[in-house]
Structures are given as structure tokens and as C-alpha cells.
Motif scaffolding. Structure first.
Motif, PDB file in Angstrom:
ATOM      1  N   ASP A   1      32.492  -5.073 117.238  1.00 24.37           N
ATOM      2  CA  ASP A   1      33.304  -4.370 116.563  1.00 24.37           C
ATOM      3  C   ASP A   1      34.237  -4.107 117.034  1.00 24.37           C
ATOM      4  O   ASP A   1      34.467  -3.555 118.545  1.00 24.37           O
ATOM      5  CB  ASP A   1      32.915  -3.378 116.365  1.00 24.37           C
ATOM      6  N   VAL A   2      36.088  -3.767 116.604  1.00 27.43           N
ATOM      7  CA  VAL A   2      37.111  -3.482 116.818  1.00 27.43           C
ATOM      8  C   VAL A   2      37.288  -2.127 116.502  1.00 27.43           C
ATOM      9  O   VAL A   2      36.284  -1.369 115.629  1.00 27.43           O
ATOM     10  CB  VAL A   2      38.351  -4.062 116.542  1.00 27.43           C
ATOM     11  N   LEU A   3      37.332  -1.384 117.838  1.00 30.00           N
ATOM     12  CA  LEU A   3      37.432   0.263 118.153  1.00 30.00           C
ATOM     13  C   LEU A   3      38.801   0.666 118.724  1.00 30.00           C
ATOM     14  O   LEU A   3      39.191  -0.006 119.087  1.00 30.00           O
ATOM     15  CB  LEU A   3      36.628   0.725 118.999  1.00 30.00           C
ATOM     16  N   VAL A   4      39.107   1.747 117.909  1.00 28.04           N
ATOM     17  CA  VAL A   4      40.592   2.000 117.569  1.00 28.04           C
ATOM     18  C   VAL A   4      40.395   4.150 118.153  1.00 28.04           C
ATOM     19  O   VAL A   4      39.989   4.324 117.579  1.00 28.04           O
ATOM     20  CB  VAL A   4      41.381   1.419 116.528  1.00 28.04           C
ATOM     21  N   ALA A   5      40.924   4.201 118.996  1.00 28.48           N
ATOM     22  CA  ALA A   5      41.286   5.796 119.427  1.00 28.48           C
ATOM     23  C   ALA A   5      42.684   6.692 118.674  1.00 28.48           C
ATOM     24  O   ALA A   5      43.445   5.879 118.679  1.00 28.48           O
ATOM     25  CB  ALA A   5      41.076   6.094 120.639  1.00 28.48           C
ATOM     26  N   GLY A   6      42.085   7.120 117.515  1.00 26.70           N
ATOM     27  CA  GLY A   6      43.652   7.645 116.370  1.00 26.70           C
ATOM     28  C   GLY A   6      44.640   8.679 117.340  1.00 26.70           C
ATOM     29  O   GLY A   6      44.919   9.343 116.387  1.00 26.70           O
ATOM     30  N   VAL A   7      44.799   8.229 118.222  1.00 23.63           N
ATOM     31  CA  VAL A   7      45.270  10.103 118.613  1.00 23.63           C
ATOM     32  C   VAL A   7      46.481   9.733 119.868  1.00 23.63           C
ATOM     33  O   VAL A   7      45.826   8.322 121.133  1.00 23.63           O
ATOM     34  CB  VAL A   7      44.254  11.094 119.227  1.00 23.63           C
TER      35      VAL A   7
ATOM     36  N   LEU B   1      38.180   8.636 116.298  1.00 26.57           N
ATOM     37  CA  LEU B   1      37.949   7.076 116.510  1.00 26.57           C
ATOM     38  C   LEU B   1      37.623   5.771 115.252  1.00 26.57           C
ATOM     39  O   LEU B   1      37.123   7.396 114.282  1.00 26.57           O
ATOM     40  CB  LEU B   1      36.433   6.790 117.743  1.00 26.57           C
ATOM     41  N   TYR B   2      37.991   4.961 115.276  1.00 25.35           N
ATOM     42  CA  TYR B   2      37.490   4.164 114.535  1.00 25.35           C
ATOM     43  C   TYR B   2      37.313   2.891 114.146  1.00 25.35           C
ATOM     44  O   TYR B   2      37.487   2.163 115.579  1.00 25.35           O
ATOM     45  CB  TYR B   2      38.868   3.855 113.683  1.00 25.35           C
TER      46      TYR B   2
END
Length: 661
Positions: free
Chosen positions: A540-546, A566-567
């Protein structure tokens, strides 16, 4: 409108009751004309009637999975008084365990008594201990500025240290003393850590509300353990309710800097075997109070401000504690370990002389442990890395009596002769820094490791520097939002699991938060399996949204739950390559364009992030280059830390002298 109906709640409280976000409640208010009207507050912070809100939520099917606990708290808060609400919660705990009891605290109003009855009924339906702990936690959160509590992680560490350091034979039932118990955090931790045949608890607290809540907490724990709790409400130093009693272990987080602790009336007290504590040293009065209650070989662990280790007024008592072998170790904790959070507090580990000198002959050393490096940077308030901190402190304690066993790096045995000078300063940092001068062999190993980093960096640099790019050719892009609509990937947002979630029999999964990313990227917590809405799987691709922690990467390893901001992006392998997607998303310009505003605290709108539109076979080429670029970035970070460490070590070694050319 009756007093019961007039209990006010805010939009945030309604969201908590319904188990949704505040935005959902604002949406209900706009869309439904039947939503209760405001009874107070302002346009920005409106307040509503709890009774009307409860009816509306039930009528509109918004309370499907919410029990009665959330509906209880606003009523406790409406009592207005910290003491009365605390006593009412304690009374509810008593009624949960003894439904027929009717003896109530004389300070409770009729409204508080009725509320305690109501809470007891909810507790018997939804779980007495769980309901009490929920109400207690909300009470502590509401009055956090007026109370000083011991974090559960620190309480557990203190209990483990005391049980490890204690000497002497087991006499069956162990006795624990906590003379400043508050709401019982330390005693509760000791009950969880001790697996012996039985425990007698001697706890004292001068605040009636705190003492009552501690009694409620221990009453539930006693159901699962062989415990005999005795909780007194008294000023321990002035009027010791357990005078003459002896304990095997003592845990204490005393009040700090209290000048009115009884200096005049206690001047001739027999507890001051190491000297009368000066008026400005109340902490040393607590230390001697603990020692007066210890059995031979018994251990005490007490939280103290760092100034106690070096203040001139207390040097005579510190000297006596050292000469008698009573003060066995001092641990400097990272800031944020307990209130006040900005201070690096200390643990003092004390032990009474055992009955048999052969058990532990008088030591000529004191163990000083500097654990301040186990902090978690990047959060708004300092916070320890509890897992690493606990392991380090316990490993240090294992070397306490083993003279032939070297303590871990950061801990040092200091001879008494080095401490018994004009200052008698037992601050660990004064001694651990000198003791940690790197040896020639250690420096050689670190230089070899640094050289290997430089070799790998040069290899990646050669490959990346040869890349060529077309100019003037427009590139087609799409957004994450459009890819979700097209079914090329699935998007899930992480959330903080509800505090009431329990592990049950389903196991746990690690929880990653933004604070973890700002520290070292290692998940710091766990949550029950199934309680988290976003659990990342390998690939899975994880993204920190801040903005302050903006990052995108491909998850490798076992499943991991995601916290707020986190997404998770799960790709359709026939349409997208995961490393290609992560590389596109991680571009700094991409994050800035999708940010909500220009500050480091801004959030990233994940759906607005741009992705190149390329066929799958070409994505693979990009993916390999993105992987090399990420490896180059990680090596830079590692080499930077390694290089700075070498500079620090070399500076220490040079300053110590002995340079040969």
C-alpha cells in the motif's frame, strides 16, 4: 425547562456522543430543521440542551452504537464543582459494586446523588469498571490544569524498578505504600505489574475527592487481584495514618516546591534520621518519610525535580543517603515524562539495608542513569519514547548490584568518594558525559561505517546524475481524486481509535501516528484488531497529510493501523505501480500545491495531489528511479546523523587529551 434538561453541550460534545466528527454535526444542523435550537453560547461556539440533543439523535437513528457513558459525562460536568463531580463519580463506583448501599458522602447535593445512581445503573448495564474508568478519565482531562497525575507508562516503569531493586525474603503478601496517591495511578500500576500471591496497599491522599476516586479504582482492581486496600484521607507528613507500618515497596510522586509542609511542627520528628529537611527542601522530607516505612531490603522509587540532586541546602542529607548506601540510583528522565512537562524530572531509587549484610554488602558506588535522550521530538509537547526508555532503565537496574557487569551506555557507576565532595551533586548528566568518551576501537568502527555510507552515496550519485530529461514537452497529469473515481486506487483515511476500544481476543496491530514519523518512523502504540478504519498492508502507498511531515512511501512489512492525518492508497496493480505512485506524490511541489495554506501545520488535500499519466510499462522505469532516489535520501539522512555523531565523539575525545600525531 428543568435543571436536568438545561445541561448544556457544545458541538464538539455532540460529536463525541454520536461518535462522529464535528463537521458531521454542523452538517446535521444545516440540513435538518428539527435539530435542537441553541440555548446559549455564541454563534461561533453554540450550546444546546443535552436532553433535546439526545432525543433528536435517538429519533434520527444517530445513537445506534453509542452507550450511555457518553451521555453521562455532560451531566457530571454540569455539576460545576471539581470536588463534587469527583465525589459523585466515586459514589457511582461504590454503587456499581454494592447496589444496595445507600450511605452517601455528606458533601453530595441531591442532584449529584441522583446522578451517581444513574451512572451506577449505566455501569451495571455496560460494565462497571469500564464506565468508572471512562468517567474518571474525562474528569482528569477536564481538570488537567488543577491536578498532577502520574502517566500510566511512568507508573508502570516505577513499579517494575521497585520490584526489581527490592531485596529480602518473600513473606507471602507484599505491602505497597503510596503516601501521595492522587487518584491511584501508581497503586494501579503496581497491581498490574505484581504477579505474587497477594498485595496489601497503604495509600494516603489529603484531597478527599482524589482519595475517593483512588478508592473506587482500587475496589475494581481488587476484584481481579488478591488485594487488601487501605486508603486514608490525611496530610501524610503532618499526620501519618500508617505510622509504624512497614512496606516492601514504596512508590511516590509527591507535590513539588511546597514550602508549607510542616517544617516547624515536625522539627523533632523521628523520621529525619538523615537530618532535618530544610524548609526549602520538602522533597527530602518525602524521601525520608518513605525510608521510615521500608522493611529491611525494601525499595522506594520517587519522582523528584532535578534541583533536588544539586541544591546546596540539601547536600548534608544527600551525603547521609549516600554514605549509608540508601540512595542506590538516580535516573534523569526526558522532558514530558510527567508534570511539569517542560522539566527533565528524576527518579530516585532508594533501598533500606537488608537484614542480612550478605544479601547485599554495602556498595561503594551509586548508579547514575541519564535517560534524557529517549525523547520523541517533533510533537507540540515533549514526549518520551516509553518503550526504549523503559528497556534502557530496566537494563541499567539489572547492573545495580552486579559489580562485574557494566551498565549500558548512558549509565555509570560513580564511586562514593567522587560524589561526597563540597557539592554532593548526584545529577546523572555530570558523570555520564565524562564516562562515555569513545575508545579508539569504537571510533574506528564508526569511521568504517561512515566510509561505507559515503561509498553507497557516491554509487547512487553516479546513477542519478546521468539521468536526462526532455524539455518543452507538456506532461499530462491527473489527481488522486480522479484516480479514485476511475477505480485505479482506493483511498482510506486514518483515525484515532476510540479510547474505549478493548483488545478482547482478536489481538492487536501497531499504530503509526504523525508524531511517530517526526521521531523515527516506528509505530509507538497498538490498537485492537478491527478497531482502526485504515490498516495498511504490504504494497500500500501511505501519505502523511500534514505539511510538517509530508511524505509518501510504499509500506513494507506486517499490517499497520494509521492514525489521524495519515492516508492509505491501495492501487489496482493492472493500472498503477505503487512505487511510481508514491514517487509522484512525494514531490515537494506537489505537496505545496495541495496544501490548505502556507504554514507548516497546514493539511494536505490528498485528493488534489498530482500523478503523471503514463502507461504501466513506463511507470516501471520511473518506479525504479524513484526507489533509487529514496534510497539516496535515506543514506543522506543516515550519513548526516553518523557524521554529526563522529564530530561529537571526536570533540569529546580530543578534549580529553592524549592526541598522538
Amino acid at each position: 425547562m428543568s435543571a436536568h434538561d438545561a445541561v448544556p453541550v457544545s458541538l464538539a460534545e455532540i460529536a463525541r456522543i454520536a461518535g462522529v466528527g464535528r463537521a458531521a454535526v454542523s452538517n446535521w444542523r444545516r440540513r435538518h430543521d428539527s435539530f435542537p435550537t441553541r440555548i446559549g453560547g455564541t454563534d461561533v461556539s453554540p450550546q444546546f440542551s443535552l436532553a433535546e440533543v439526545e432525543r433528536w439523535l435517538r429519533n434520527n437513528g444517530k445513537l445506534r452504537d453509542i452507550g450511555g457513558r457518553e451521555l453521562l459525562w455532560p451531566r457530571f460536568e454540569a455539576l460545576g464543582s471539581r470536588n463534587e463531580s469527583g465525589l459523585a463519580i466515586a459514589e457511582a463506583a461504590r454503587l456499581m459494586r454494592s447496589p444496595e448501599a445507600r450511605t452517601v458522602h455528606p458533601d453530595l447535593s441531591p442532584q449529584a446523588k441522583a446522578l451517581a445512581d444513574r451512572a451506577a445503573r449505566v455501569g451495571r448495564e455496560e460494565g462497571p469498571r469500564e464506565t468508572f474508568e471512562f468517567l474518571l478519565q474525562r474528569w482528569l482531562e477536564t481538570h488537567v490544569r488543577q491536578l498532577s497525575t502520574t502517566p500510566p507508562q511512568l507508573a508502570a516503569l516505577m513499579a517494575r524498578v521497585a520490584l526489581t531493586v527490592r531485596l529480602g525474603p518473600d513473606r507471602g503478601r507484599l505491602t505497597l505504600l503510596d503516601p501521595a496517591s492522587g487518584t491511584g495511578h501508581l497503586t494501579a500500576a503496581a497491581l498490574q505489574e505484581y504477579d505474587g500471591p497477594g498485595l496489601e496497599v497503604l495509600a494516603c491522599e489529603r484531597d478527599p475527592a482524589l482519595a475517593a476516586l483512588a478508592a473506587g479504582r482500587l475496589s475494581f482492581l481488587a476484584e481481579k487481584h488478591d488485594v487488601r486496600p487501605r486508603i486514608a484521607t490525611a496530610d501524610t507528613l503532618r499526620d501519618d495514618p500508617f505510622s509504624g507500618a512497614k512496606a516492601d515497596i514504596a512508590l511516590c510522586n509527591p507535590p513539588f516546591n511546597e514550602r508549607d509542609w510542616g517544617y516547624e511542627e515536625l522539627a523533632t520528628d523521628q523520621r529525619w534520621t538523615h537530618g532535618l529537611p530544610p524548609r526549602t527542601e520538602p522533597e527530602l522530607a518525602w524521601v525520608q518519610h518513605l525510608l521510615a516505612h521500608l522493611e529491611p531490603g525494601g525499595a522506594a522509587v520517587v519522582v523528584l525535580p532535578p534541583a533536588v540532586a544539586s541544591r546546596k541546602a540539601g547536600r548534608r542529607i544527600r551525603g547521609s543517603l549516600l554514605r549509608t548506601g540508601t540512595l542506590r540510583a538516580v535516573v534523569s528522565l526526558p522532558p514530558g515524562s510527567a508534570q511539569p512537562h517542560s522539566v527533565a524530572l528524576q527518579l530516585w531509587i532508594l533501598r533500606a539495608a537488608p537484614e542480612s549484610p550478605a544479601t547485599a554488602p554495602p556498595s561503594q558506588h551509586v548508579l547514575l542513569v541519564d535517560a534524557t535522550r529517549f525523547a520523541r521530538p517533533g510533537t507540540r509537547e515533549p514526549s518520551p519514547d516509553w518503550g526504549s526508555l523503559g528497556s534502557f532503565v530496566l537494563a541499567s537496574m539489572a547492573a545495580l548490584d552486579q559489580v562485574g557487569q557494566d551498565p549500558p551506555e548512558g549509565a555509570v557507576r560513580v564511586p562514593l568518594l567522587d560524589l561526597l565532595d563540597d557539592e554532593v551533586d548526584v545529577t546523572p548528566g555530570r558523570y555520564t558525559a565524562v564516562a562515555n568518551e569513545p575508545s579508539h576501537e569504537e571510533l574506528a568502527r564508526k569511521w568504517n561505517k561512515f566510509d561505507s555510507f559515503l561509498t553507497d552515496l557516491a554509487d547512487h550519485s553516479r546513477h542519478l546524475s546521468r539521468l536526462a530529461f526532455e524539455t518543452g514537452t507538456p506532461q499530462t497529469t491527473t489527481t488522486v481524486g480522479d484516480l479514485v473515481k476511475a477505480g485505479a486506487l482506493m483511498l482510506r483515511a486514518g483515525q484515532q481509535p476510540p479510547p474505549s476500544a478493548t483488545t478482547g481476543d482478536g489481538g492487536t496491530v501497531p499504530l503509526l501516528t504523525i508524531a511517530d514519523l517526526l521521531h523515527d518512523g516506528t509505530p509507538s502504540g497498538v490498537v485492537p484488531t478491527g478497531s482502526a478504519p485504515a490498516v495498511a498492508e504490504e504494497g500500500d502507498v501511505l501519505v502523511a497529510g500534514v505539511a510538517r511531515a509530508f511524505k509518501a512511501w510504499v509500506h513494507e512489512g506486517p499490517p499497520m493501523a494509521l492514525g489521524p492525518q495519515l492516508y492509505l492508497l491501495r492501487v489496482d496493480a493492472e493500472k498503477l505501480e505503487a512505487h511510481f505512485l508514491a514517487g509522484c506524490l512525494y514531490a515537494p511541489t506537489n505537496g505545496r500545491q495541495a496544501g490548505t495554506h502556507a504554514s507548516s501545520s497546514s493539511r494536505i488535500d490528498i485528493r488534489r495531489l498530482q500523478v503523471l499519466q503514463l502507461p504501466l510499462e513506463k511507470q516501471t522505469t520511473y518506479a525504479e528511479t524513484f526507489r533509487r532516489l529514496r534510497a539516496f535520501e535515506e543514506l543522506l539522512t543516515t550519513a548526516d546523523g553518523s557524521g554529526k555523531g563522529l564530530v561529537s565523539d571526536m570533540s569529546d575525545r580530543l578534549a580529553a587529551g592524549g592526541l598522538t600525531v
